[in-house]
Design an enzyme around this catalytic site. Structure first.
Site, PDB file in Angstrom:
ATOM      1  N   SER A  33       0.790  -0.826   0.190  1.00 35.03           N
ATOM      2  CA  SER A  33       0.382  -0.354   0.170  1.00 35.03           C
ATOM      3  C   SER A  33       0.962   1.232   0.147  1.00 35.03           C
ATOM      4  O   SER A  33       0.070   2.456   0.033  1.00 35.03           O
ATOM      5  CB  SER A  33      -0.721  -0.037   1.419  1.00 35.03           C
TER       6      SER A  33
ATOM      7  N   HIS B 263       1.662   5.121   6.260  1.00 38.82           N
ATOM      8  CA  HIS B 263       0.736   6.114   5.080  1.00 38.82           C
ATOM      9  C   HIS B 263       1.479   7.668   4.858  1.00 38.82           C
ATOM     10  O   HIS B 263       0.772   7.864   5.979  1.00 38.82           O
ATOM     11  CB  HIS B 263      -0.410   5.805   4.280  1.00 38.82           C
TER      12      HIS B 263
ATOM     13  N   ASP C 254      -3.252   6.144  12.132  1.00 41.13           N
ATOM     14  CA  ASP C 254      -2.375   5.862  10.844  1.00 41.13           C
ATOM     15  C   ASP C 254      -0.898   7.036  10.940  1.00 41.13           C
ATOM     16  O   ASP C 254      -1.241   7.374  10.144  1.00 41.13           O
ATOM     17  CB  ASP C 254      -3.434   5.737   9.276  1.00 41.13           C
TER      18      ASP C 254
END
Length: 487
Positions: free
Chosen positions: A162, A453, A450
């Protein structure tokens, strides 16, 4: 009739001259790939309404004149010291309050919720204004038009987890925001495969029919485009009906933006085959992922792996390894990782055409977990001795694997420069529901942050800027031996 014949001959001669001029002009454009915008000239000459395929964004895709550019915007690496080799991955972050990001997230409606920090309510934007500066050279700003021009007719694939999807979204947006949306194609229907394409210009060289009255006392003061004519003739209405002669005038479009570039993303966090559907979940170390059959023929390849290998407990993805034809669970992680990297390296060595393809491997993108993680962090880490922790042994395996390969692989070493950017993660703004959780105090903010990312615009734009700079270093635009990357 003699007068009519002379007029007809003159108009035919004019039409023939126009056709020859257009032909010569198109030949000139074909051999000179300068980014000159002839669309504006066409509009000025013919006063024509734009067709749907010639639409342009309000951010300046159609320019009649361009402001003077700085040298670092020209697409050249400028060395500060000719005695030092330029290492674009060694440098420092500089805050530039007056410099805007390359794009606004709203320009790219395909950005995932996970990286759309502004849309999800993040109130601070300083993280968008930090620029990476190398010690020994000036790195050019990313130039989407120049990147598309260099990749004209080429195919780029980005393969990995990702974080590589994060990089694909960034690159797709960097390119998408430089050309009219009508000239792009996006396929986001699958979580395993995504594609951005800058399409071929369908209005490359159109011939527009025109009719001009040739008889009577009137003077033509309008031209017919297509099938509808607006004509006014100051003439005696009792005179004989007008005779028309139809010829074609060439309308030029901007051939410099005829790109036909494809940028694809393949989700594969291990690079090798992972059977996650059946139980037990098996990681097949000596078989490359099935998507590899689609990798072949790409002109630029960007790979990554690493994060999913170190997940533990409930986050561990596999149950067993398949190695030497047997299912095993007693295999040291480093040994399994090295076998998988060797499987990938063997495929690259056997399938990549050196005269066509350039291969990159991106290093680990650092996470910022620990005390409070990245929650509420709005400034980079200034302590230059700061290090994030990732398995050093896996990093050494990557280095060792790349050094033994027959095909040279460029190493996008973004780990060190990224580890100071604790401010650039989505944190609680990775999803809209994050703000709701904070307001209702259902969870400590740190637990839903998060910190892996990156927001867009943001950190992955710098990775792609360095990818662009790497192509400039390895493939200067005037190098005849690298025509596979330069059209």
């Amino acid at each position: 009739m003699e007068t009519t014949s002379k007029i007809t001959q003159k108009w035919m001669l004019c039409a023939f001259g126009s056709f020859i001029s257009c032909f010569i002009f198109l030949l000139y454009l074909k051999h000179n790939n300068e980014a000159v915008n002839f669309r504006a000239l066409r509009h000025a000459m013919f006063n024509m309404a734009s067709s749907p395929d010639d639409s342009f964004s309000p951010h300046g895709n159609l320019e009649i004149s361009k402001p003077a550019r700085r040298r670092e915007d020209e697409g050249d690496i400028i060395r500060k010291n000719s005695r030092n080799k330029c290492n674009i991955f060694e440098g420092r972050w500089i805050y530039q309050s007056t410099e805007s990001p390359y794009y606004e997230a709203s320009q790219c409606p395909f950005l995932s919720e996970q990286v759309s920090c502004k849309k999800n309510g993040r109130p601070d934007f300083d993280y968008e204004n930090w620029s990476w500066e190398a010690h020994d050279c000036v790195i050019p700003r990313f130039n989407g038009r120049d990147m598309l021009r260099r990749l004209r007719g080429k195919r780029v694939i980005i393969v990995g987890d990702s974080l590589n999807r994060n990089q694909w979204e960034s690159l797709a947006c960097l390119l998408y925001s430089t050309i009219p949306p009508s000239r792009t194609h996006l396929d986001l229907s699958s979580g395993y495969y995504k594609v951005f394409k800058a399409k071929v210009n369908q209005l490359r060289d159109l011939l527009f029919p025109m009719q001009v009255p040739l008889t009577g006392t009137g003077t033509p003061d309008a031209i017919m485009h297509g099938k509808s004519a607006i004509t006014h003739s100051h003439m005696d209405t009792s005179a004989a009906p007008l005779e028309y002669h139809e010829f074609y005038f060439c309308a030029l479009s901007d051939m410099s933006d005829d790109y036909n570039v494809t940028v694809e993303f393949y989700w594969n966090p291990f690079l090798v085959q992972f059977d996650s559907i059946n139980a037990p979940k098996v990681l097949r170390l000596e078989k490359l992922d099935l998507s590899s059959q689609h990798w072949q023929g790409a002109d630029i390849m960007v790979f990554n792996t690493g994060h999913w290998w170190v997940h533990r407990g409930k986050f561990k993805a596999w149950d067993l390894f398949e190695y030497k034809g047997r299912l095993v669970d007693e295999l040291k992680l480093e040994s399994a990782f090295e076998v998988a990297m060797r499987t990938w390296a063997n495929w690259i060595d056997q399938n990549v055409n050196l005269t066509k393809t350039t291969v990159f491997f991106r290093s680990i993108s650092p996470e910022h977990k620990g005390q409070n993680g990245c929650y509420n962090k709005t400034q980079p880490i200034t302590d230059m001795s700061y290090l994030t922790h990732f398995s050093e042994s896996l990093t050494k395996i990557v280095d060792r694997t790349l050094s033994k390969m027959k095909v040279p692989v460029r190493y996008l070493n973004i780990t060190k420069l990224s580890q100071h950017r604790v401010d650039a993660h989505p944190s609680v703004y990775a999803k809209k529901k994050g703000q709701g959780l904070i307001k209702r105090k259902l969870n400590p903010p740190q637990s839903i942050s998060d910190c892996s990312h990156w927001c867009l615009p943001g950190m992955p734009d710098t990775w792609n800027r360095l990818l662009y700079a790497s192509l400039l270093l390895d493939h200067p635009i005037d190098s005849p031996s690298l025509s596979h990357l330069v059209s």
